[in-house]
Every structure is written in structure tokens, then in C-alpha cells.
Design a protein around this motif. Structure first.
Motif, PDB file in Angstrom:
ATOM      1  N   GLY A 194       0.809  -1.213   0.000  1.00  0.00           N
ATOM      2  CA  GLY A 194       0.000   0.000   0.000  1.00  0.00           C
ATOM      3  C   GLY A 194       0.840   1.260   0.000  1.00  0.00           C
ATOM      4  O   GLY A 194       1.890   1.331   0.639  1.00  0.00           O
ATOM      5  N   VAL A 195       0.357   2.252  -0.704  1.00  0.00           N
ATOM      6  CA  VAL A 195       1.079   3.522  -0.824  1.00  0.00           C
ATOM      7  C   VAL A 195       1.170   4.235   0.516  1.00  0.00           C
ATOM      8  O   VAL A 195       2.193   4.852   0.841  1.00  0.00           O
ATOM      9  CB  VAL A 195       0.394   4.412  -1.879  1.00  0.00           C
ATOM     10  CG1 VAL A 195       1.004   5.800  -1.905  1.00  0.00           C
ATOM     11  CG2 VAL A 195       0.494   3.766  -3.263  1.00  0.00           C
ATOM     12  N   ALA A 196       0.130   4.157   1.332  1.00  0.00           N
ATOM     13  CA  ALA A 196       0.103   4.882   2.602  1.00  0.00           C
ATOM     14  C   ALA A 196       1.241   4.480   3.527  1.00  0.00           C
ATOM     15  O   ALA A 196       1.660   5.274   4.383  1.00  0.00           O
ATOM     16  CB  ALA A 196      -1.240   4.672   3.295  1.00  0.00           C
ATOM     17  N   ALA A 197       1.763   3.273   3.364  1.00  0.00           N
ATOM     18  CA  ALA A 197       2.854   2.802   4.223  1.00  0.00           C
ATOM     19  C   ALA A 197       4.142   3.566   3.982  1.00  0.00           C
ATOM     20  O   ALA A 197       5.100   3.428   4.761  1.00  0.00           O
ATOM     21  CB  ALA A 197       3.088   1.310   3.996  1.00  0.00           C
ATOM     22  N   TYR A 198       4.189   4.382   2.914  1.00  0.00           N
ATOM     23  CA  TYR A 198       5.412   5.097   2.569  1.00  0.00           C
ATOM     24  C   TYR A 198       5.254   6.606   2.700  1.00  0.00           C
ATOM     25  O   TYR A 198       6.042   7.378   2.151  1.00  0.00           O
ATOM     26  CB  TYR A 198       5.859   4.691   1.157  1.00  0.00           C
ATOM     27  CG  TYR A 198       6.115   3.204   1.106  1.00  0.00           C
ATOM     28  CD1 TYR A 198       7.340   2.670   1.471  1.00  0.00           C
ATOM     29  CD2 TYR A 198       5.084   2.319   0.779  1.00  0.00           C
ATOM     30  CE1 TYR A 198       7.553   1.299   1.497  1.00  0.00           C
ATOM     31  CE2 TYR A 198       5.288   0.945   0.796  1.00  0.00           C
ATOM     32  CZ  TYR A 198       6.517   0.444   1.155  1.00  0.00           C
ATOM     33  OH  TYR A 198       6.728  -0.912   1.186  1.00  0.00           O
TER      34      TYR A 198
END
Length: 290
Positions: A74-78
């Protein structure tokens, strides 16, 4: 100086369910080294031995998504909040109250800027190599020159296609960036390059690496970057002037936001300034830390 990998300790720590790999060497005040895209901890091969010889304890992680560190989905993890929290966790896991310095290049520099803004009590000094302060980067995106240089950041917003392009012909695009961009002949040997290729081959690595850029362009992210709190710790910016990706006009931060900054420009170095002029970078780094 030559890196002796046998003298490094490979360690892991966990933060928020994400296991982070890092190498550690030396004794003394703590210095944290944060690599950029598409690198790994090994990108600091010239700086680690110099810092250890000068009496520092060095931690160089594989940032989340890279090499031996976990690659959360997931993008939010970065998002920058997650990335800076990882650095805080590394410092706390080391047993040190704070870092004598956090040093970052490229994306590692972006995380270092964010870390200094969010966790000022956990570092004494900040060193950034070829990465503008977030406010300067946002301003740069308003110019045609920087938009041309940053084309790949926008390409990375596409689904799946960037990963396919990056892995094509045995990572030809990434290999060219790491090996051919540096201006010093032989700055990256075939043996050096093998460290990177192995890391890029890890399952999920390419998507995780590119997700840094996808997170940067999520709604509201750039606006947040442009509203950074003031950074009062001493800051050393080191900038290779032959940077294909970032204009040299972005090097100096706004004095109102970073009042204690100084900028060292190195005219005969690329974006990978620590590959091109390792002796000069080490000299500047150690002089700043004293």
C-alpha cells in the motif's frame, strides 16, 4: 577509504509491524545514514569507514521497502510520517538518547528533512546531500525547468508500468542511473552494482521503492510539505552541481525556515555526490560534526 564488510554487524529492529534491516559499526556518538532511490545501505560504503575511524558509531539502514527490510503493501505505508517514525525507532533501538547527526541523500535526504522537523529532540545536526528542503522542492515544481527534470516522478504515478520499465533488461534503467550518472570514472564497480541488483530483485522491492513517489503525490502531501515547521539544528547541505534530477537553484533552504544552514556546492559532482567525491564529502561531514 575501503569498506570492510566483515567489520559490520547486520541487525534488525521492528517498528509498527515493519522489520527494518541495518548495518552498524564503530563506537561513539551515533550517526544515522539514510540512502536514496534506488540505493541501499551500501551506498554509504565510502562514508562508513571514515566515520568509524573518526570515532563515531554508524547505523545505515535499508529504508522500508528496500533490500532486506520489510516491504509493507500500500502507498500509505510510505508516507513521510511513517518513514520518519522508522528513523526515530532506529535511534531508540540503538540505545542512544539522540543522534549526533542524521545524514541523508536523495530520498534519504527528504526523510532527514522531515525527521528534523518532526523529531528535533532526537538529533543534534543534520546533513543533506542533493535533496532540497521540502519547501524548495514544492517551489521547484512550479517551474518548467524542474518539471522537466522531475518527469520520472510523474511517470511513477502510473500503476504497474513503472515497475515493468524498471525491471526491463535486468534493471537496465536502474543500473544506468547508479553506474552511469556518476561523473567519476569507475565510481561504481561491477561488484558494487551487484549489491544493488540483488536488492532490486527482492520480491516486492520495485513497487515499494516506487511507492515513495506515489505517496509524495497523494492528495494533500505536497501542500503539507510546503508548510514545514522551522528547523533550528545546524544543517550542512552538500550539493553536486551536475545533478540530472534536481536543479542547483534548489540547494539553499529558506533562511526563515532553516536559519542555521550552510551549503557546500561541489561543481564536478553529480546527483551521486558521495560516489563522485567521497573524500570531499567525508571532509565536509567530519568538519561539520566536530
Amino acid at each position: 577509504m575501503t569498506l570492510d564488510e566483515s567489520k559490520l554487524s547486520h541487525r534488525f529492529t521492528e517498528h509498527g509491524g515493519v522489520r527494518l534491516h541495518y548495518v552498524e559499526a564503530g563506537d561513539g556518538p551515533l550517526v544515522v545514514l539514510l540512502h536514496g532511490f534506488p540505493e541501499i545501505w551500501y551506498s554509504w560504503r565510502h562514508q562508513i569507514p571514515a566515520l568509524v575511524e573518526a570515532g563515531y558509531r554508524v547505523i545505515a539502514p535499508d529504508m522500508r521497502g528496500y533490500n532486506l527490510s520489510d516491504k509493507p503493501e500500500g502507498v500509505a505505508a510510505y508516507a513521510i510520517a511513517e518513514l520518519t517514525a522508522d528513523v526515530a525507532a532506529l535511534i531508540q533501538a540503538s540505545g542512544a538518547e539522540r543522534a549526533a547527526a542524521v545524514v541523508g541523500h536523495d530520498w534519504g535526504g527528504g526523510v532527514a528533512w522531515g525527521f528534523a522537523a518532526r523529531y528535533p529532540a532526537l538529533l543534534e545536526r543534520l546533513v543533506v546531500l542533493n535533496c532540497p528542503h521540502p519547501e524548495r522542492l514544492v517551489a521547484g515544481f512550479r517551474t518548467a525547468r524542474q518539471l522537466r527534470k522531475s518527469w520520472y516522478m510523474f511517470f511513477f504515478q502510473l500503476p504497474k508500468l513503472p515497475e515493468l520499465a524498471a525491471q526491463k533488461d535486468d534493471f537496465a534503467w536502474l543500473r544506468a542511473a547508479v553506474k552511469d550518472d556518476p561523473r567519476r570514472p569507475g565510481a561504481v564497480s561491477d561488484e558494487d552494482l551487484a549489491h544493488y541488483v540483488k536488492a532490486w530483485s527482492e520480491p516486492g522491492a520495485l513497487t515499494a521503492m516506487i511507492n515513495y513517489y506515489r505517496a509524495l503525490f497523494r492528495p494533500g502531501s505536497l501542500g503539507e510539505l510546503g508548510r514545514q515547521p522551522r528547523i533550528d539544528v545546524p544543517v550542512q547541505v552538500i550539493w553536486g552541481e551536475h545533478d540530472r534530477y534536481l536543479g542547483s537553484e534548489l540547494a539553499a533552504p529558506d533562511p526563515a525556515l532553516v536559519p542555521n544552514a550552510r551549503v557546500a556546492r561541489i561543481p564536478d559532482a553529480s546527483h551521486f555526490v558521495h560516489y563522485d567525491r567521497p573524500e570531499k564529502v567525508n571532509q565536509l561531514l567530519l568538519e561539520f560534526l566536530r
